[in-house]
Write an enzyme that holds these catalytic residues in place. Structure first.
Site, PDB file in Angstrom:
ATOM      1  N   ALA A  17     -79.527  74.425  95.451  1.00  0.00           N
ATOM      2  CA  ALA A  17     -78.033  74.842  95.074  1.00  0.00           C
ATOM      3  C   ALA A  17     -77.194  74.173  96.350  1.00  0.00           C
ATOM      4  CB  ALA A  17     -77.998  76.492  95.267  1.00  0.00           C
ATOM      5  N   LYS A  18     -75.813  74.514  96.389  1.00  0.00           N
ATOM      6  CA  LYS A  18     -75.173  73.941  97.384  1.00  0.00           C
ATOM      7  C   LYS A  18     -73.924  74.609  97.225  1.00  0.00           C
ATOM      8  CE  LYS A  18     -75.276  71.131 100.909  1.00  0.00           C
ATOM      9  NZ  LYS A  18     -76.719  70.828 101.769  1.00  0.00           N
TER      10      LYS A  18
END
Ligand code: NAD
Length: 443
Positions: free
Chosen positions: A121-122
């Site tokens: 994720a980011k």
């Protein structure tokens, strides 16, 4: 007859400029690994390349002068096949949704390579932290996290630091989430927290330390022609934030000589090596290296081309491209930053025999120690620094071995020599695909 051009020929041809969109780069890198994954189910390819979800939030903040400004933030979950999403949050004026998508995909591969039970994720907020006070940054953090609501959580998607966010930001994230979920152990919702707020020893240095361990292992395996140890090795570092400045300290401690380092304003160079302690103190006191005595000033472009043993890009994306790859003067590259090298540059470096430890391997020390922090938070434990570093060293060495061994195996089987990046992706994609199928395609 239709002509097929390699990425390099394509980038060099006058018809199309090099495509430097990070998300398109992450997909091109994936495609390069595909020929070495003959048993991968074709129907999984698009699923593995695409983000699961993208959340965009928009919110107003009252600035210190009483005016109001609206900000936009994104959070992308690329995969949760191997565990909850994991990935940093970036505050930067250049944040785009495609950048966050690419960074989230790279997190998926990174977690698989070091074999920690997370997906990728980011997050990112479009803002310029250099123009904002700590109070304003805290308000931005709280509104961004509130906007994301339950899309983040200790078992769903767990943020961490990235460019221009630090342990203070992580403490605000924890506090905001804890306000929204009283009465529970919320510490594992975010990593990279201050040690006094449930952080782990060794997280601040973890990314740079992971770069050091990975570089040491690659050299030890004899993969870097003309370099047998770090002793006296000439190191050049682009960037002087969490990754760059700590890498400078740790590589110096390990016996190397840092001969050049830069920040966003440019760099400094000294052939005999820089006194890193003094250089960092100077930057902290004066805001930049610029007038550090006894050194030559350089632009960031010049710095990348210096003749040296190890080049560590530790700042932004797309620093080594078709424009300068032929002039890179290093014996090896260790990608502290995410995405510093374009696909066409990869080809040029590969042809020139310059080994490159790719981001998804080289800078995986950060997420590895983030995983250690998450485990400690879940178990109400505190590990000492020696234990954290010993476990990190083991993870990084095992990851380098898995990738370099895979590269050798592919060479033996196909007589082709994929880069370390492609070999790393082969290892990672295979691991994620395997778990996807073992879990059984729903329903
Ligand atoms: P940071 O905010 O601590 O530091 C960023 C630094 O980049 C600044 O200090 C500045 O010196 C430098 N910089 C900015 N613009 C530049 C330019 N145009 N030219 C040269 N230098 C410039 O960020 P960080 O956490 O050190 O992250 C740096 C890179 O490492 C990013 O690509 C990030 O995604 C990656 N990374 C960070 C971590 C982590 O744990 N912090 C983990 C994995 C990867």
């Amino acid at each position: 007859m239709a002509q097929v051009l390699s990425d390099l020929e394509y980038a060099r041809s006058e018809r199309v400029p090099e495509d430097l969109n990070p998300f398109s780069i992450s997909r091109q890198q994936f495609d390069r690994a595909l020929p070495f994954l003959p048993t991968l189910k074709q129907g999984l390819v698009e699923f593995l390349k695409s983000p699961l979800r993208t959340v965009t939030v928009c919110f107003p903040i009252e600035l210190d002068d009483g005016s109001v400004k609206t900000f936009t933030g994104h959070r992308v979950l690329h995969s949760h096949v191997r565990g909850p999403g994991k990935g940093g949050i970036r505050f930067h004026p250049g944040v785009t949704v495609d950048e966050v998508r690419a960074l989230a995909a790279w997190m998926t591969w990174k977690c698989a390579i070091v074999d920690v039970p997370f997906g990728g994720a980011k997050g990112g907020v479009v803002c310029d932290p250099k123009d904002l006070s700590q109070h304003e940054l805290r308000r931005i953090t709280r509104r961004y996290i509130t906007g994301l609501g339950d899309t983040i959580g200790p078992n769903t998607d767990i943020p961490a630091p990235d460019m221009y966010t630090d342990e203070n930001t992580m403490a605000w994230i924890y506090d905001t989430y804890a306000m929204m979920h009283p009465g529970a152990n919320n510490l594992p919702v975010v990593t990279g927290k201050p040690v006094s707020v449930g952080g782990t020893h060794g997280r601040r240095e973890a990314t740079a330390r992971g770069c050091l361990y990975a570089t040491e292992r690659l050299i030890e395996r004899g993969e870097v022609s003309g370099l047998s140890s770090l002793k006296n090795a000439r190191v050049v570092i682009q960037g002087a934030g969490n990754v760059g400045r700590i890498a400078a300290e740790l590589f110096t401690e390990a016996g190397a000589r840092v001969i050049a380092i830069s920040d966003s304003a440019g760099g400094i160079y000294a052939e005999q090596g820089l006194d890193i302690e003094q250089v960092i103190r100077f930057k902290d006191d004066h805001g930049s290296f610029a007038r550090f005595p006894g050194t030559t000033r350089l632009t960031n472009e010049e710095l990348l081309e210096i003749e040296c043993d190890i080049l560590i890009p530790a700042a932004l994306e797309n620093q080594i491209t078709v424009e300068n790859a032929a002039r890179i003067g290093a014996k090896m590259i260790c990608e502290g930053a995410n995405g510093p090298t374009s696909p066409a540059a990869d080809e040029i470096l590969q042809a020139r025999g310059i080994p490159l430890l790719p981001d998804i391997l080289a800078n995986a020390g950060g997420v590895t120690v983030s995983y250690f922090e998450w485990v400690q938070n879940n178990e109400n434990q505190t590990w000492d620094l020696d234990l954290v570093n010993a476990r990190l060293r083991r993870k990084m060495r095992d990851a380098v071995d898995a990738v370099a061994d895979r590269q050798l195996k592919i060479r033996e089987q196909t007589s082709q020599g994929p880069s370390l990046r492609t070999s790393a992706l082969v290892v990672a994609i295979e691991r994620v695909a395997e778990v996807t199928l073992q879990r059984g395609i729903w329903p």
